[in-house]
Write a protein that holds these residues in place. Structure first.
Motif, mmCIF file in Angstrom:
data_model
loop_
_atom_site.group_PDB
_atom_site.id
_atom_site.type_symbol
_atom_site.label_atom_id
_atom_site.label_comp_id
_atom_site.label_asym_id
_atom_site.label_seq_id
_atom_site.Cartn_x
_atom_site.Cartn_y
_atom_site.Cartn_z
ATOM 1 N N SER A 74 24.847 27.728 -22.400
ATOM 2 C CA SER A 74 24.632 28.946 -21.603
ATOM 3 C C SER A 74 25.963 29.601 -21.266
ATOM 4 C CB SER A 74 23.876 28.622 -20.314
ATOM 5 O OG SER A 74 22.591 28.151 -20.618
ATOM 6 N N PHE A 75 26.914 28.808 -20.776
ATOM 7 C CA PHE A 75 28.219 29.327 -20.397
ATOM 8 C C PHE A 75 28.942 29.923 -21.612
ATOM 9 C CE2 PHE A 75 32.830 28.688 -20.084
ATOM 10 C CZ PHE A 75 33.112 29.507 -18.996
ATOM 11 N N LEU A 76 28.992 29.167 -22.712
ATOM 12 C CA LEU A 76 29.720 29.637 -23.900
ATOM 13 C C LEU A 76 29.059 30.866 -24.513
ATOM 14 C CD1 LEU A 76 30.680 26.180 -25.419
ATOM 15 C CD2 LEU A 76 32.263 27.888 -24.514
ATOM 16 N N SER A 77 27.739 30.922 -24.495
ATOM 17 C CA SER A 77 27.033 32.113 -25.014
ATOM 18 C C SER A 77 27.441 33.356 -24.229
ATOM 19 C CB SER A 77 25.518 31.924 -24.922
ATOM 20 O OG SER A 77 25.088 30.955 -25.831
ATOM 21 N N GLU A 78 27.538 33.203 -22.905
ATOM 22 C CA GLU A 78 27.956 34.323 -22.054
ATOM 23 C C GLU A 78 29.377 34.775 -22.384
ATOM 24 O OE1 GLU A 78 27.444 32.921 -18.050
ATOM 25 O OE2 GLU A 78 25.254 32.830 -18.257
ATOM 26 N N GLN A 79 30.195 33.843 -22.896
ATOM 27 C CA GLN A 79 31.580 34.163 -23.266
ATOM 28 C C GLN A 79 31.686 34.695 -24.699
ATOM 29 O OE1 GLN A 79 33.715 33.790 -20.627
ATOM 30 N NE2 GLN A 79 31.880 33.048 -19.608
ATOM 31 N N GLY A 80 30.546 34.797 -25.393
ATOM 32 C CA GLY A 80 30.549 35.347 -26.750
ATOM 33 C C GLY A 80 30.646 34.324 -27.863
ATOM 34 N N TYR A 81 30.416 33.042 -27.561
ATOM 35 C CA TYR A 81 30.463 31.983 -28.572
ATOM 36 C C TYR A 81 29.091 31.784 -29.209
ATOM 37 C CZ TYR A 81 35.076 30.596 -26.878
ATOM 38 O OH TYR A 81 36.408 30.576 -26.534
ATOM 39 N N ASP A 82 29.093 31.331 -30.464
ATOM 40 C CA ASP A 82 27.869 31.024 -31.201
ATOM 41 C C ASP A 82 27.643 29.519 -31.102
ATOM 42 O OD1 ASP A 82 25.684 31.064 -32.880
ATOM 43 O OD2 ASP A 82 26.867 31.267 -34.719
ATOM 44 N N VAL A 83 26.674 29.112 -30.283
ATOM 45 C CA VAL A 83 26.463 27.688 -30.003
ATOM 46 C C VAL A 83 24.991 27.296 -30.113
ATOM 47 C CG1 VAL A 83 28.494 27.376 -28.522
ATOM 48 C CG2 VAL A 83 26.384 28.241 -27.527
ATOM 49 N N THR A 84 24.773 26.015 -30.413
ATOM 50 C CA THR A 84 23.435 25.440 -30.494
ATOM 51 C C THR A 84 23.448 24.113 -29.739
ATOM 52 O OG1 THR A 84 23.016 26.430 -32.673
ATOM 53 C CG2 THR A 84 21.654 24.549 -32.071
ATOM 54 N N ASN A 85 22.417 23.889 -28.945
ATOM 55 C CA ASN A 85 22.305 22.650 -28.184
ATOM 56 C C ASN A 85 21.601 21.583 -29.021
ATOM 57 O OD1 ASN A 85 22.471 20.985 -25.888
ATOM 58 N ND2 ASN A 85 20.429 21.579 -25.223
ATOM 59 N N MET A 86 22.131 20.333 -28.991
ATOM 60 C CA MET A 86 21.426 19.229 -29.636
ATOM 61 C C MET A 86 20.431 18.667 -28.627
ATOM 62 S SD MET A 86 22.749 15.790 -31.596
ATOM 63 C CE MET A 86 22.717 14.581 -30.263
ATOM 64 N N ALA A 87 19.159 18.981 -28.841
ATOM 65 C CA ALA A 87 18.094 18.552 -27.936
ATOM 66 C C ALA A 87 18.011 17.021 -27.913
ATOM 67 C CB ALA A 87 16.767 19.147 -28.394
ATOM 68 N N GLY A 88 17.814 16.470 -26.729
ATOM 69 C CA GLY A 88 17.682 15.023 -26.606
ATOM 70 C C GLY A 88 18.997 14.279 -26.515
ATOM 71 N N GLY A 89 20.083 14.941 -26.859
ATOM 72 C CA GLY A 89 21.415 14.361 -26.741
ATOM 73 C C GLY A 89 21.600 13.050 -27.486
ATOM 74 N N MET A 90 22.600 12.303 -27.046
ATOM 75 C CA MET A 90 22.934 11.040 -27.705
ATOM 76 C C MET A 90 21.831 9.996 -27.556
ATOM 77 S SD MET A 90 25.702 11.455 -29.368
ATOM 78 C CE MET A 90 26.249 9.794 -29.794
ATOM 79 N N LEU A 91 20.939 10.164 -26.606
ATOM 80 C CA LEU A 91 19.801 9.250 -26.478
ATOM 81 C C LEU A 91 18.931 9.308 -27.731
ATOM 82 C CD1 LEU A 91 18.714 9.820 -22.763
ATOM 83 C CD2 LEU A 91 19.933 7.848 -23.708
ATOM 84 N N ASP A 92 18.923 10.460 -28.409
ATOM 85 C CA ASP A 92 18.126 10.629 -29.631
ATOM 86 C C ASP A 92 18.925 10.370 -30.904
ATOM 87 O OD1 ASP A 92 15.961 11.272 -28.098
ATOM 88 O OD2 ASP A 92 15.836 13.377 -28.695
ATOM 89 N N TRP A 93 20.227 10.168 -30.783
ATOM 90 C CA TRP A 93 21.095 10.001 -31.965
ATOM 91 C C TRP A 93 20.893 8.610 -32.545
ATOM 92 C CZ3 TRP A 93 23.631 13.296 -34.888
ATOM 93 C CH2 TRP A 93 24.573 12.832 -35.794
ATOM 94 N N GLU A 94 20.494 8.543 -33.827
ATOM 95 C CA GLU A 94 20.201 7.261 -34.460
ATOM 96 C C GLU A 94 21.202 6.918 -35.563
ATOM 97 O OE1 GLU A 94 16.160 7.681 -35.729
ATOM 98 O OE2 GLU A 94 15.377 7.599 -33.681
ATOM 99 N N ASP A 95 22.188 7.780 -35.776
ATOM 100 C CA ASP A 95 23.140 7.568 -36.864
ATOM 101 C C ASP A 95 24.421 6.921 -36.346
ATOM 102 O OD1 ASP A 95 22.513 9.103 -39.748
ATOM 103 O OD2 ASP A 95 21.214 9.654 -38.085
ATOM 104 N N LYS A 96 25.411 6.864 -37.215
ATOM 105 C CA LYS A 96 26.686 6.220 -36.891
ATOM 106 C C LYS A 96 27.383 6.916 -35.725
ATOM 107 C CE LYS A 96 27.710 4.793 -41.607
ATOM 108 N NZ LYS A 96 28.408 5.186 -42.813
ATOM 109 N N VAL A 97 28.163 6.116 -35.006
ATOM 110 C CA VAL A 97 29.025 6.651 -33.959
ATOM 111 C C VAL A 97 30.430 6.097 -34.197
ATOM 112 C CG1 VAL A 97 27.229 6.935 -32.201
ATOM 113 C CG2 VAL A 97 28.506 4.787 -32.320
ATOM 114 N N GLU A 98 31.418 6.829 -33.675
ATOM 115 C CA GLU A 98 32.794 6.336 -33.719
ATOM 116 C C GLU A 98 33.255 6.059 -32.309
ATOM 117 O OE1 GLU A 98 35.006 9.422 -35.744
ATOM 118 O OE2 GLU A 98 35.344 10.510 -33.895
ATOM 119 N N LYS A 99 34.097 5.032 -32.174
ATOM 120 C CA LYS A 99 34.597 4.672 -30.841
ATOM 121 C C LYS A 99 36.076 4.861 -30.755
ATOM 122 C CE LYS A 99 30.838 1.589 -29.848
ATOM 123 N NZ LYS A 99 30.344 0.413 -29.251
#
Length: 99
Positions: A74-99
């Motif tokens: 919401s904030f970045l869109s108001e500033q003129g950025y092209d953004v997409t939210n990843m619904a469900g966040g990392m709780l839904d992420w089932e692939d590799k992660v880096e630490k």
């Protein structure tokens, strides 16, 4: 607000698409693992770190469950950025992660 599922974002990465992912979680959350290649900018730091976010690119915003990344979108869109939210966040992420 535009949204993408964790599975669809993972597919983009697997297809070697050049995607920009920004993780807005706190340091201790990111220490547990983030999406490979994601840039870490905690939500509270986004306003003062706008110079690190390329306005010419499309960015996928990520947090733990999708709420904070939604606020970032919401904030970045108001500033003129092209953004997409990843619904469900990392709780839904089932692939590799880096630490």
């Amino acid at each position: 607000m535009k949204e993408i599922t964790a599975k669809d974002l993972a597919s983009k990465l697997k297809d070697s698409e050049n995607v920009s992912i920004i993780d807005v979680r706190e340091d201790e959350e990111v220490a547990q693992g983030k999406i490979p290649g994601a840039k870490h900018i905690p939500l509270g730091q986004i306003p003062e770190r706008l110079n690190e976010i390329d306005k010419e690119k499309h960015h996928f915003m990520v947090c733990r469950s999708g709420g904070r990344s939604g606020n970032a979108c919401s904030f970045l869109s108001e500033q003129g950025y092209d953004v997409t939210n990843m619904a469900g966040g990392m709780l839904d992420w089932e692939d590799k992660v880096e630490k």
